[in-house]
Every structure is written in structure tokens, then in C-alpha cells.
Design a protein around this motif. Structure first.
Motif, PDB file in Angstrom:
ATOM      1  N   THR A 110     -60.322 -51.736 -16.153  1.00 58.01           N
ATOM      2  CA  THR A 110     -60.865 -52.239 -17.456  1.00 58.01           C
ATOM      3  C   THR A 110     -62.355 -52.519 -17.506  1.00 58.01           C
ATOM      4  N   LYS A 111     -62.774 -53.198 -16.275  1.00 53.85           N
ATOM      5  CA  LYS A 111     -64.109 -53.264 -16.432  1.00 53.85           C
ATOM      6  C   LYS A 111     -64.925 -51.891 -16.319  1.00 53.85           C
ATOM      7  N   VAL A 112     -64.611 -51.149 -15.540  1.00 52.43           N
ATOM      8  CA  VAL A 112     -65.325 -49.709 -15.825  1.00 52.43           C
ATOM      9  C   VAL A 112     -65.274 -49.142 -16.947  1.00 52.43           C
ATOM     10  N   ALA A 113     -63.994 -49.104 -17.589  1.00 50.00           N
ATOM     11  CA  ALA A 113     -63.942 -48.712 -19.051  1.00 50.00           C
ATOM     12  C   ALA A 113     -64.849 -49.204 -20.022  1.00 50.00           C
ATOM     13  N   ARG A 114     -65.094 -50.548 -19.865  1.00 49.99           N
ATOM     14  CA  ARG A 114     -65.869 -51.424 -20.853  1.00 49.99           C
ATOM     15  C   ARG A 114     -67.405 -50.904 -20.468  1.00 49.99           C
ATOM     16  N   GLY A 115     -67.566 -50.633 -19.187  1.00 47.86           N
ATOM     17  CA  GLY A 115     -69.077 -50.475 -18.949  1.00 47.86           C
ATOM     18  C   GLY A 115     -69.377 -48.958 -19.313  1.00 47.86           C
ATOM     19  N   ILE A 116     -68.303 -48.180 -19.668  1.00 47.02           N
ATOM     20  CA  ILE A 116     -68.864 -46.673 -20.073  1.00 47.02           C
ATOM     21  C   ILE A 116     -68.563 -46.420 -21.657  1.00 47.02           C
ATOM     22  N   SER A 117     -68.124 -47.546 -22.348  1.00 44.87           N
ATOM     23  CA  SER A 117     -67.550 -47.356 -23.555  1.00 44.87           C
ATOM     24  C   SER A 117     -68.757 -47.318 -24.501  1.00 44.87           C
ATOM     25  N   ASP A 118     -68.678 -46.457 -25.514  1.00 47.75           N
ATOM     26  CA  ASP A 118     -69.860 -46.288 -26.503  1.00 47.75           C
ATOM     27  C   ASP A 118     -70.977 -45.674 -25.432  1.00 47.75           C
ATOM     28  N   LYS A 119     -71.257 -45.067 -24.593  1.00 47.34           N
ATOM     29  CA  LYS A 119     -72.198 -44.426 -23.797  1.00 47.34           C
ATOM     30  C   LYS A 119     -72.280 -43.047 -23.978  1.00 47.34           C
ATOM     31  N   SER A 120     -73.266 -42.330 -23.852  1.00 52.79           N
ATOM     32  CA  SER A 120     -73.613 -40.863 -24.104  1.00 52.79           C
ATOM     33  C   SER A 120     -73.013 -40.502 -22.644  1.00 52.79           C
ATOM     34  N   ALA A 121     -73.179 -39.053 -22.553  1.00 57.93           N
ATOM     35  CA  ALA A 121     -72.710 -38.237 -21.349  1.00 57.93           C
ATOM     36  C   ALA A 121     -73.777 -38.739 -20.281  1.00 57.93           C
ATOM     37  N   PRO A 122     -75.102 -38.707 -20.744  1.00 54.29           N
ATOM     38  CA  PRO A 122     -75.850 -38.748 -19.639  1.00 54.29           C
ATOM     39  C   PRO A 122     -75.908 -40.305 -18.975  1.00 54.29           C
ATOM     40  N   GLU A 123     -75.678 -41.230 -19.883  1.00 53.55           N
ATOM     41  CA  GLU A 123     -75.511 -42.544 -19.524  1.00 53.55           C
ATOM     42  C   GLU A 123     -74.351 -42.847 -18.570  1.00 53.55           C
ATOM     43  N   ILE A 124     -73.012 -42.239 -19.025  1.00 58.39           N
ATOM     44  CA  ILE A 124     -72.142 -42.195 -18.153  1.00 58.39           C
ATOM     45  C   ILE A 124     -72.503 -41.790 -16.681  1.00 58.39           C
ATOM     46  N   ALA A 125     -73.048 -40.573 -16.622  1.00 56.48           N
ATOM     47  CA  ALA A 125     -73.277 -39.827 -15.492  1.00 56.48           C
ATOM     48  C   ALA A 125     -74.112 -40.868 -14.340  1.00 56.48           C
ATOM     49  N   LYS A 126     -75.178 -41.400 -15.283  1.00 56.87           N
ATOM     50  CA  LYS A 126     -75.935 -42.597 -14.683  1.00 56.87           C
ATOM     51  C   LYS A 126     -75.063 -43.820 -13.994  1.00 56.87           C
ATOM     52  N   TYR A 127     -74.049 -44.018 -14.856  1.00 58.07           N
ATOM     53  CA  TYR A 127     -73.048 -45.154 -14.454  1.00 58.07           C
ATOM     54  C   TYR A 127     -72.406 -44.819 -13.245  1.00 58.07           C
ATOM     55  N   PHE A 128     -71.930 -43.731 -12.948  1.00 55.98           N
ATOM     56  CA  PHE A 128     -71.050 -43.251 -11.779  1.00 55.98           C
ATOM     57  C   PHE A 128     -72.173 -42.558 -10.860  1.00 55.98           C
ATOM     58  N   ASN A 129     -73.210 -42.720 -11.106  1.00 58.98           N
ATOM     59  CA  ASN A 129     -74.509 -41.979 -10.068  1.00 58.98           C
ATOM     60  C   ASN A 129     -74.173 -40.680  -9.816  1.00 58.98           C
ATOM     61  N   LEU A 130     -73.942 -39.966 -11.067  1.00 54.93           N
ATOM     62  CA  LEU A 130     -73.772 -38.312 -10.851  1.00 54.93           C
ATOM     63  C   LEU A 130     -74.825 -37.561 -11.128  1.00 54.93           C
ATOM     64  N   ARG A 131     -74.830 -36.426 -10.308  1.00 52.15           N
ATOM     65  CA  ARG A 131     -76.050 -35.580 -10.610  1.00 52.15           C
ATOM     66  C   ARG A 131     -75.805 -34.362 -10.811  1.00 52.15           C
ATOM     67  N   SER A 132     -75.920 -33.643 -11.964  1.00 52.72           N
ATOM     68  CA  SER A 132     -75.642 -32.397 -12.152  1.00 52.72           C
ATOM     69  C   SER A 132     -76.495 -31.571 -13.237  1.00 52.72           C
ATOM     70  N   LYS A 133     -76.479 -30.484 -12.854  1.00 56.99           N
ATOM     71  CA  LYS A 133     -77.674 -29.609 -13.659  1.00 56.99           C
ATOM     72  C   LYS A 133     -77.019 -29.574 -15.158  1.00 56.99           C
ATOM     73  N   ASN A 134     -75.835 -29.902 -15.217  1.00 58.05           N
ATOM     74  CA  ASN A 134     -75.364 -29.820 -16.519  1.00 58.05           C
ATOM     75  C   ASN A 134     -75.509 -31.076 -17.673  1.00 58.05           C
ATOM     76  N   VAL A 135     -76.054 -31.930 -16.695  1.00 62.01           N
ATOM     77  CA  VAL A 135     -76.095 -33.372 -17.670  1.00 62.01           C
ATOM     78  C   VAL A 135     -77.555 -33.801 -17.154  1.00 62.01           C
ATOM     79  N   HIS A 136     -78.434 -33.780 -18.482  1.00 64.46           N
ATOM     80  CA  HIS A 136     -79.633 -34.281 -18.219  1.00 64.46           C
ATOM     81  C   HIS A 136     -80.026 -35.819 -18.503  1.00 64.46           C
ATOM     82  N   LEU A 137     -80.500 -36.230 -17.332  1.00 65.48           N
ATOM     83  CA  LEU A 137     -80.553 -37.866 -17.437  1.00 65.48           C
ATOM     84  C   LEU A 137     -81.987 -38.208 -17.819  1.00 65.48           C
TER      85      LEU A 137
END
Length: 137
Positions: A110-137
Motif C-alpha cells: 500500500t505504501k508503494v502504491a501511494r508512492g506511485i499514484s498520480d505519477k508519470s511513467a518516468p517518475e514511476i521508473a525513477k521510483y523503482f530505480n529502473l533504467r530503460s531506453k523506452n522510458v526517458h527520465l
């Protein structure tokens, strides 16, 4: 039942003791008990001592009425317990799931869900520390 009747060797080699009753519903623990070592320890090779210590504290506090916290104080304690960095939070979720600590898993997710709610894909990727050529941070 003894206070430390379950001895667990963690990923980093530390042995922690706790009550067996706290983890009696965990299939991982029950399977590990079948192959305990000569010292009577079970091995949980995916969980570090830091994370296991936190889960033991959670399980003991939630099970033990002697802490004598009223419901509001207990809820505040549970919320504060999860005030950790994301990496630690994700490790808690994984370990708590293995150790059948459903309330802890649910609260952490639930804490994770609250942390990503209303966030854009790049913000979610940053939250999860993801790096992808498809997601521009």
C-alpha cells in the motif's frame, strides 16, 4: 515455548533467534526446518540479517499484547515502521511474503502504491530505480 526456539542463519551469515510461533504459517520456514544444520539453524539465504531483524520486530510487536499500545498508537507505530528507503521497503516486502507476514506485506505494498499514484511513467521508473531506453527520465 522458548523465546528463541527458532534459529535462522541469514544471507550474510548472522544467526538470529526468535519464536517459532511467529513464522509457523511460512512454507519457506517449514521447508527450511526439514534441513536444519548441525547447530539447529535453518538457512534463509535470500534474507539479510537487517531485514530479518525488522520482520522479527514487526511480528513480535504485532503478536505480543504486552506492548500495551492502544489502537491509534499501534497504527502510528506500524506506519512509522515502514518509513524506510525504497530498497529496504522492497526487501521487506519480499522477505515478509516468504515469512507469511501478510499484514506487513499489505501495508508495505500500500505504501508503494501511494508512492506511485498520480505519477508519470518516468517518475514511476525513477521510483523503482529502473533504467530503460523506452522510458526517458
Amino acid at each position: 515455548m522458548a523465546l528463541n526456539d527458532l534459529r535462522i542463519r541469514t544471507k550474510d551469515g548472522e544467526v538470529l533467534g526468535t519464536r517459532d510461533s511467529l513464522f509457523e504459517k511460512s512454507q519457506v520456514v517449514q521447508e527450511a526446518k526439514k534441513v536444519s544444520d548441525q547447530e539447529g539453524c535453518i538457512s534463509l539465504n535470500k534474507i539479510t540479517s537487517n531485514i530479518l531483524r525488522r520482520i522479527i520486530i514487526w511480528a513480535e510487536k504485532c503478536e505480543d499484547a504486552s506492548y500495551d499500545l492502544d489502537n491509534n498508537n499501534m497504527e502510528a507505530w506500524k506506519d512509522q515502521f515502514l518509513d524506510v528507503d525504497n530498497e529496504t521497503l522492497f526487501q521487506i516486502i519480499s522477505a515478509a511474503d516468504d515469512l507469511h507476514q501478510k499484514e506487513l506485506v499489505n501495508r508495505a505494498i500500500t505504501k508503494v502504491a501511494r508512492g506511485i499514484s498520480d505519477k508519470s511513467a518516468p517518475e514511476i521508473a525513477k521510483y523503482f530505480n529502473l533504467r530503460s531506453k523506452n522510458v526517458h527520465l
